[in-house]
Design a protein around this motif. Structure first.
Motif, PDB file in Angstrom:
ATOM      1  N   LYS A 232       0.832  -1.205   0.000  1.00  0.00           N
ATOM      2  CA  LYS A 232       0.000   0.000   0.000  1.00  0.00           C
ATOM      3  C   LYS A 232       0.862   1.248   0.000  1.00  0.00           C
ATOM      4  O   LYS A 232       1.845   1.304   0.755  1.00  0.00           O
ATOM      5  CB  LYS A 232      -0.790   0.029   1.316  1.00  0.00           C
ATOM      6  N   ILE A 234       0.871   4.653   1.485  1.00  0.00           N
ATOM      7  CA  ILE A 234       0.117   5.281   2.568  1.00  0.00           C
ATOM      8  C   ILE A 234       0.442   6.771   2.631  1.00  0.00           C
ATOM      9  O   ILE A 234       1.607   7.163   2.618  1.00  0.00           O
ATOM     10  CB  ILE A 234       0.448   4.594   3.917  1.00  0.00           C
ATOM     11  N   GLY A 238      -1.812   8.890  -1.397  1.00  0.00           N
ATOM     12  CA  GLY A 238      -1.727   7.467  -1.762  1.00  0.00           C
ATOM     13  C   GLY A 238      -1.016   7.268  -3.084  1.00  0.00           C
ATOM     14  O   GLY A 238      -1.298   6.326  -3.832  1.00  0.00           O
ATOM     15  N   GLU A 302      -3.713   4.258   0.055  1.00  0.00           N
ATOM     16  CA  GLU A 302      -4.375   4.625   1.314  1.00  0.00           C
ATOM     17  C   GLU A 302      -3.974   6.076   1.602  1.00  0.00           C
ATOM     18  O   GLU A 302      -2.906   6.334   2.148  1.00  0.00           O
ATOM     19  CB  GLU A 302      -3.884   3.676   2.425  1.00  0.00           C
TER      20      GLU A 302
END
Ligand code: NAD
Length: 356
Positions: A232, A234, A238, A302
């Motif tokens: 991901k 983050i 994102g 994210e």
């Protein structure tokens, strides 16, 4: 010459000990580790097979230093090195401070008692998080880039951060334990006249590093990508634009060897040490590198930021180069290659080096 390494079975400790074994064969090398880092146990027999004495010991326990014989130099690599130390669910704030700061006090007392020099491995995380968040950066397509059109910032440029950059709080609990350790080390140096060198390191990376998403990012990302584990980006929309530089531990070892062998009284003893502006990469760029090496794998987004994350962390080695004529020899691409080769030989590496 007798060298003592705390946290000797960690990534940096074991790499430095092995480098000194190979390049300074006359040195007697020993060290302690409390094996709190998952995976560190694997290095115990490897180091012993290289003629390096490894004992169980915890820098938090003053009594663990009582029976240690005298050495000439101590390299301190024992720590909880995560920027989230003390604020994640894994360690309490007290535990983080005990490992990273109270441990330094025990070490300084040991150096004082046996009159040993100290190499303190500090971190780029001593620098102010709000100041880092406010750096003039352009949002280029795949990475944050330095914006040369705005007024210069004290202690920062396209070349990276110098030791003049702000260390005002907040810097994370991890960063503040390191900064406090630096202060104490300099105080002991002046009060008790033993040599101290402080190296504020950027991201150190190489084969055998125990990577997690919070610490050892290059190793974590490459190993996770190779195994097609979920990944991901983050924070920062994102987008994976956050940038770090990467330094190989063997380059750090070459610098430390110079510091240990330095015979004059230095004017300054605190240095920034990193891969530098020529060895940087964003997460998105690292993903592209991984895609070429391992094939396609998708990365989720994210946008909610992770605590203490910063967009751009690059070390300016100017002062270190001026003092020691030192610069990193290993470029980031060769470091990534080394990690990827190790990941392919050790497909379960993240399991071995992650918390149970
Ligand atoms: N790896 C990096 O990118 C990086 C960057 C900047 C600074 N540093 C600093 O370098 C040092 C080494 O980092 P690393 O990446 O090798 O981490 P690591 O977790 O791989 O190694 C740390 C070692 O210290 C041991 N240890 C932890 N607490 C201890 C204690 N109380 N007593 C004895 N041993 C203890 C652990 O078991 C582990 O083997 C740390 O001080 C870290 O803050 C690392």
């Amino acid at each position: 010459m007798k060298l003592f390494v705390t946290g000797i079975c960690g990534f940096v400790g074991s790499s430095l000990a092995s480098w000194f074994r190979e390049h300074r064969p006359s040195f007697k090398i020993s060290g302690i580790d409390n094996f709190v880092r998952p995976g560190s146990e694997m290095n115990r027999s490897i180091l012993r097979s290289r003629g390096i004495a490894v004992q169980h010991g915890d820098v938090r326990n003053a009594s663990d230093f009582e029976n240690l014989s005298a050495v000439d130099w101590v390299i301190d690599t024992a720590a909880n090195p995560s920027v989230l130390a003390g604020v994640d669910s894994r360690t309490s704030s007290r535990q983080a401070i005990e490992h990273n700061l109270f441990g330094t006090v025990n070490l300084l007392e040991y150096c004082k008692r046996v009159d040993a020099g100290l190499i303190l491995l500090s971190t780029s995380r001593v620098y102010s998080i709000p100041a880092l968040a406010g750096l003039p950066l352009i949002k280029a397509k795949h990475a944050f880039e330095w914006d040369n059109t705005v007024t210069p910032v004290q202690g920062a440029s396209a070349n990276g951060l110098t030791t003049e950059f702000s260390t005002s709080a907040p810097v994370s609990l991890y960063g503040s334990t390191k900064l406090a350790s630096e202060f104490l080390a300099l105080e002991y140096k002046h009060s008790f006249s033993f040599p101290v060198w402080i190296n504020r390191c950027g991201v150190i990376a190489g084969a055998g590093q125990f990577g997690t998403a919070e610490q050892g990012i290059f190793s974590y990302w490459i190993n996770a990508y190779a195994q097609k584990h979920p990944l991901k980006y983050i924070g920062f929309d994102g987008s994976g634009r956050q940038v770090r530089d990467g330094l190989h531990p063997n380059d750090l070892a070459e610098l430390i060897a110079q510091q240990i062998e330095y015979s004059q009284a230095p004017a300054v003893t605190t240095f920034n040490v990193g891969g530098g502006s020529g060895n940087t990469m964003s997460l998105a760029q690292l993903t592209s590198w991984c895609a070429e090496r391992f094939g396609k794998h998708s990365v989720e987004s994210e946008p909610t930021p992770r605590l203490f994350d910063v967009p751009w962390l690059v070390m300016d080695n100017g002062r270190t180069t001026a003092q020691f004529n030192w610069r990193p020899k290993r470029d980031l691409l060769s470091i990534l290659d080394e990690i990827a080769n190790h990941a392919q030989r050790n497909p379960n590496w993240l399991d071995l080096s992650s918390a149970p």
